[in-house]
Design an enzyme around this catalytic site. Structure first.
Site, short mmCIF file in Angstrom:
data_model
loop_
_atom_site.label_atom_id
_atom_site.label_comp_id
_atom_site.label_asym_id
_atom_site.label_seq_id
_atom_site.Cartn_x
_atom_site.Cartn_y
_atom_site.Cartn_z
N GLY A 8 -43.82 -14.47 34.86
CA GLY A 8 -43.38 -15.04 33.58
C GLY A 8 -43.81 -14.17 32.41
N GLY A 11 -42.22 -14.58 28.97
CA GLY A 11 -42.33 -15.86 28.27
C GLY A 11 -43.39 -15.79 27.19
N GLN A 12 -43.57 -16.92 26.50
CA GLN A 12 -44.55 -16.96 25.40
C GLN A 12 -45.96 -16.58 25.88
N ASP A 13 -46.47 -17.27 26.89
CA ASP A 13 -47.86 -17.05 27.31
C ASP A 13 -48.02 -15.70 27.98
N ASP A 58 -39.09 -12.86 41.80
CA ASP A 58 -38.50 -14.19 41.64
C ASP A 58 -39.33 -15.17 42.45
N ALA A 82 -42.11 -20.14 35.33
CA ALA A 82 -41.71 -21.52 35.65
C ALA A 82 -40.39 -21.86 34.97
N THR A 125 -50.37 -28.45 33.74
CA THR A 125 -49.90 -28.95 32.45
C THR A 125 -50.31 -30.40 32.18
N GLU A 127 -48.37 -32.48 31.15
CA GLU A 127 -47.25 -33.33 31.59
C GLU A 127 -47.60 -34.08 32.88
N TYR A 149 -40.19 -32.05 36.22
CA TYR A 149 -41.09 -30.94 35.89
C TYR A 149 -42.54 -31.34 36.15
N LYS A 153 -45.08 -29.77 38.97
CA LYS A 153 -46.34 -29.13 38.57
C LYS A 153 -47.54 -29.83 39.23
N HIS A 179 -49.00 -25.80 23.84
CA HIS A 179 -49.45 -24.72 22.96
C HIS A 179 -48.24 -23.92 22.50
N ARG A 184 -42.71 -19.08 20.65
CA ARG A 184 -42.29 -20.20 21.48
C ARG A 184 -40.77 -20.14 21.69
P1 NAP Z 1 -41.88 -19.85 29.05
O1 NAP Z 1 -41.92 -19.19 27.72
O2 NAP Z 1 -40.75 -20.72 29.41
O3 NAP Z 1 -42.01 -18.69 30.15
C1 NAP Z 1 -41.76 -18.93 31.51
C2 NAP Z 1 -41.27 -17.64 32.15
O4 NAP Z 1 -41.02 -17.90 33.55
C3 NAP Z 1 -39.96 -17.11 31.56
O5 NAP Z 1 -40.11 -15.74 31.29
C4 NAP Z 1 -38.97 -17.36 32.69
O6 NAP Z 1 -37.90 -16.43 32.72
C5 NAP Z 1 -39.84 -17.19 33.92
N1 NAP Z 1 -39.19 -17.74 35.11
C6 NAP Z 1 -38.34 -18.80 35.20
N2 NAP Z 1 -37.90 -18.95 36.45
C7 NAP Z 1 -38.46 -17.96 37.19
C8 NAP Z 1 -38.37 -17.57 38.55
N3 NAP Z 1 -37.58 -18.21 39.42
N4 NAP Z 1 -39.09 -16.50 38.97
C9 NAP Z 1 -39.86 -15.82 38.12
N5 NAP Z 1 -39.99 -16.13 36.80
C10 NAP Z 1 -39.29 -17.19 36.35
O7 NAP Z 1 -43.22 -20.69 29.28
P2 NAP Z 1 -44.64 -20.62 28.52
O8 NAP Z 1 -44.63 -21.56 27.40
O9 NAP Z 1 -45.01 -19.19 28.33
O10 NAP Z 1 -45.57 -21.29 29.63
C11 NAP Z 1 -46.17 -20.51 30.65
C12 NAP Z 1 -46.51 -21.40 31.83
O11 NAP Z 1 -47.38 -22.45 31.41
C13 NAP Z 1 -45.31 -22.12 32.45
O12 NAP Z 1 -45.55 -22.21 33.84
C14 NAP Z 1 -45.32 -23.51 31.83
O13 NAP Z 1 -44.72 -24.43 32.70
C15 NAP Z 1 -46.82 -23.71 31.70
N6 NAP Z 1 -47.27 -24.57 30.60
C16 NAP Z 1 -46.85 -24.33 29.34
C17 NAP Z 1 -47.34 -25.09 28.30
C18 NAP Z 1 -46.94 -24.85 26.87
O14 NAP Z 1 -47.15 -25.73 26.04
N7 NAP Z 1 -46.42 -23.68 26.55
C19 NAP Z 1 -48.30 -26.10 28.56
C20 NAP Z 1 -48.71 -26.28 29.88
C21 NAP Z 1 -48.22 -25.50 30.89
P3 NAP Z 1 -36.51 -16.76 31.98
O15 NAP Z 1 -36.71 -16.40 30.56
O16 NAP Z 1 -35.57 -15.89 32.72
O17 NAP Z 1 -36.24 -18.23 32.18
O1 F7E Z 2 -41.02 -31.82 23.60
C1 F7E Z 2 -39.72 -34.73 21.72
C2 F7E Z 2 -39.58 -34.79 23.23
O2 F7E Z 2 -39.77 -29.96 24.66
C3 F7E Z 2 -42.09 -32.44 22.95
C4 F7E Z 2 -43.54 -27.53 27.69
O3 F7E Z 2 -44.17 -26.34 27.28
O4 F7E Z 2 -45.35 -28.85 26.86
C5 F7E Z 2 -43.95 -28.66 26.77
O5 F7E Z 2 -43.26 -29.84 27.17
C6 F7E Z 2 -41.70 -33.84 22.53
C7 F7E Z 2 -41.05 -34.69 23.63
O6 F7E Z 2 -42.28 -30.11 24.92
C8 F7E Z 2 -36.70 -33.22 20.43
O7 F7E Z 2 -38.94 -35.99 23.63
C9 F7E Z 2 -37.88 -34.98 20.04
O8 F7E Z 2 -41.64 -35.97 23.59
O9 F7E Z 2 -41.36 -29.44 22.77
P1 F7E Z 2 -41.03 -30.25 23.96
P2 F7E Z 2 -42.84 -30.98 26.13
O10 F7E Z 2 -41.80 -31.78 26.76
O11 F7E Z 2 -44.06 -31.68 25.63
C10 F7E Z 2 -45.83 -29.19 28.16
C11 F7E Z 2 -47.33 -29.32 28.09
C12 F7E Z 2 -45.35 -28.26 29.22
O12 F7E Z 2 -46.01 -28.06 30.22
C13 F7E Z 2 -43.93 -27.83 29.14
O13 F7E Z 2 -43.71 -26.65 29.89
O14 F7E Z 2 -40.72 -33.74 21.50
N1 F7E Z 2 -38.48 -34.32 21.03
N2 F7E Z 2 -36.78 -34.34 19.66
C14 F7E Z 2 -37.78 -33.22 21.30
N3 F7E Z 2 -38.00 -32.21 22.18
C15 F7E Z 2 -37.11 -31.19 22.18
N4 F7E Z 2 -37.31 -30.15 23.03
N5 F7E Z 2 -36.00 -31.18 21.36
C16 F7E Z 2 -35.76 -32.17 20.46
O15 F7E Z 2 -34.78 -32.13 19.74
#
Ligand code: NAP
Ligand code: F7E
Length: 343
Positions: A8, A11-13, A58, A82, A125, A127, A149, A153, A179, A184
Site C-alpha cells: 500500500g 496510499g496515505q500511510d 497484489d 487494503a 482498525t 472499525e 471491512y 480486518k 487518521h 487522505r
Molecule cells: P489507503 O490510502 O486507501 O491506501 C491503501 C493502499 O492499498 C492503496 O494504495 C491501494 O491501492 C492498496 N491496495 C488496495 N488493494 C490492494 C491489493 N489487492 N494489493 C495490494 N495493494 C492494494 O489507506 P490508508 O489510509 O493509507 O490506510 C493504510 C492501512 O491502514 C489500510 O490497511 C487501512 O485499512 C488501515 N487503516 C487506516 C486508517 C485511517 O484512518 N487511515 C485507520 C485504521 C486502519 P489502490 O490505490 O490501487 O486502491
Molecule cells: O467516514 C460519515 C460516515 O469514510 C467517517 C477508513 O480509513 O477510518 C476510515 O473509515 C464517518 C462515517 O471513514 C459522509 O458515515 C457522513 O460515520 O471518512 P469515513 P471511516 O468509515 O471512519 C477507519 C478507522 C478505517 O480503518 C478505514 O479504513 O463519516 N459520513 N457523510 C461520510 N463518510 C463519507 N466517506 N462520505 C460522506 O459523504
C-alpha cells in the site's frame, strides 16, 4: 541495513511511513498492485519517490507475495495495503475479505515458510470496535464490527495474534483510529469536506453533500501515527497497540471547523435528510444531506484510549484537530489554485 517492505506504498500511510523509514536510514521496498499509470504522487510530494524501490505486489496473489519476500528478504514488513473504504466494503464484501482478511494471512504464511524472523506489522482498525460496548476503546475492549471491512480486518487481527502465538513470529497489530492528512483519499469524509470547502473558497457555489452528520470519530494526524507503527516493531516483544487522540468530534463539527477556516459560520436548519447548513451571514446554502452517503450499518461513535502505547512505546499524538483541519485546508486551497492555473 534494515530493509522494510511496505504494501500500500501509494496510499496515505504508505507515503508517510516510507518517508519516516528513509529518514531513519532504511532501504524501502514499496509495493502496490499493478496499475496502468503510476500513482506515486504522495511519495513525490514528500520528496522520496526516487529513493523507494517500487515493485508490484497484489495481496490477492500468494505466488506474487511469496516470490517478492523471497527475493527482497526484508527485515520488516508493514502491511498497509487494503480495500480501505468502509462504504465500498458493502458493495464489494467478498473482494474486501479477500484483500483485507486473507491478504495478511498470505503474507504471514510466506513469512512462516521463508523466514520467521521477519517482523510483521498489520494495519488493524478502530472499525473493529464498531457498535462500541464501552468508551473509550482500548486493547481490552470487546469487538463488534459493523461492516464487511470491519469484519475482514478483525479476521486479520486474530490471525496475526495466532501466528504470533503459534509460530513465535514477531507480528503486531496497530489498532489505529481514524487518521487524516492533506494526502487522505478523496472519498473519506474529512478530505471530501476540506477539498469541497477549498473549492467554495475559490468561488464554487455547489453545496457540499454529505451523509450522517452525527457520527463521531477520533481523528488524528497520519504523520504522527506512522511513528507509532515503526515503534511497535522495535520492542522486545510483539504486541498490539491502540493509537488514537482520546477526543471525539462529529462530522458536523468537522464541517464547522473547515468553514471557520475560511471565515464562514454555519447555521443548521432542519432534520435528517432535510437538514441544511447555511452561511450565517449570507444565507447561501453550504451543506446538504443525501441518503446516498448513509451506510447500511453505522459506527456511531469512536474514541480511543492510547495509554498502553504511551506507556510502553513512548508514543503520543502531537497534532490536535484544529491544527489538522488547518493543514488539510491550506493544502487543498493551494492545490485547487494550482489546478485553476492549469485550466
Ligand atoms: P489507503 O490510502 O486507501 O491506501 C491503501 C493502499 O492499498 C492503496 O494504495 C491501494 O491501492 C492498496 N491496495 C488496495 N488493494 C490492494 C491489493 N489487492 N494489493 C495490494 N495493494 C492494494 O489507506 P490508508 O489510509 O493509507 O490506510 C493504510 C492501512 O491502514 C489500510 O490497511 C487501512 O485499512 C488501515 N487503516 C487506516 C486508517 C485511517 O484512518 N487511515 C485507520 C485504521 C486502519 P489502490 O490505490 O490501487 O486502491
Ligand atoms: O467516514 C460519515 C460516515 O469514510 C467517517 C477508513 O480509513 O477510518 C476510515 O473509515 C464517518 C462515517 O471513514 C459522509 O458515515 C457522513 O460515520 O471518512 P469515513 P471511516 O468509515 O471512519 C477507519 C478507522 C478505517 O480503518 C478505514 O479504513 O463519516 N459520513 N457523510 C461520510 N463518510 C463519507 N466517506 N462520505 C460522506 O459523504
Amino acid at each position: 541495513m534494515k530493509k522494510a517492505l511496505i504494501t500500500g506504498i501509494n496510499g496515505q500511510d504508505g507515503a508517510y511511513l516510507a518517508k519516516h523509514l528513509i529518514d531513519q536510514g532504511y532501504k524501502v521496498i514499496g509495493a502496490d498492485r499493478r496499475r496502468v499509470d503510476s500513482l506515486s504522487w504522495r511519495l513525490k510530494r514528500l520528496g522520496v519517490d526516487d529513493e523507494v524501490e517500487h515493485i508490484y505486489l497484489d495481496l490477492l496473489e500468494f505466488s506474487n507475495i511469496f516470490s517478492v519476500i523471497r527475493k527482497h528478504q526484508p527485515t520488516e514488513i508493514y502491511n498497509l495495503g487494503a480495500q480501505s473504504f468502509v462504504a465500498a466494503s458493502f458493495d464489494q464484501p467478498i473482494l474486501t475479505a479477500d484483500i483485507d482478511a486473507i491478504g495478511p494471512l498470505r503474507i504471514l504464511e510466506a513469512i512462516r515458510v521463508i523466514d520467521p524472523s521477519i517482523k510483521f506489522y498489520q494495519a488493524s482498525t478502530s472499525e473493529m470496535f464498531g457498535l462500541v460496548t464501552s468508551s473509550p476503546q482500548s486493547e481490552e475492549t470487546a469487538f463488534y464490527p459493523r461492516s464487511p471491512y470491519g469484519v475482514a480486518k478483525l479476521y486479520a487481527h486474530w490471525i496475526v495474534k495466532n501466528y504470533r502465538e503459534s509460530y513465535g513470529i514477531y507480528a503486531c497489530s496497530g489498532i489505529l483510529f481514524n487518521h487524516e492528512s492533506p494526502f487522505r483519499g478523496l472519498e473519506f469524509v474529512t478530505k471530501k469536506i476540506t477539498n469541497h470547502v477549498a473549492k467554495m473558497h475559490l468561488g464554487n457555489k455547489t453545496p457540499l453533500v454529505l451523509g450522517n452528520l452525527d457520527a463521531k470519530r477520533d481523528w488524528g494526524f497520519a504523520a504522527d501515527y506512522i511513528e507509532g507503527m515503526h515503534l511497535m516493531l522495535q520492542q522486545e516483544q510483539a504486541d498490539d497497540y491502540v493509537l488514537a487522540t482520546g477526543t471525539s468530534k462529529s462530522i458536523r463539527e468537522f464541517v464547522e471547523m473547515s468553514f471557520n477556516f475560511i471565515n464562514k459560520e454555519v447555521r443548521w436548519e432542519g432534520e435528517g435528510v432535510n437538514e441544511k447548513g447555511f452561511d450565517a451571514k449570507t444565507n447561501e446554502i453550504l451543506v446538504e444531506v443525501s441518503k446516498e452517503f448513509f451506510r447500511p450499518a453505522e459506527v456511531h461513535e469512536l474514541k480511543g484510549d492510547y495509554s498502553k502505547a504511551q506507556k510502553e512505546l513512548g508514543w503520543q499524538p502531537k497534532t490536535d484537530l484544529k491544527k489538522l483541519v488547518g493543514l488539510m485546508m491550506e493544502y487543498d486551497i493551494e492545490r485547487q489554485k494550482e489546478e485553476v492555473k492549469l485550466v
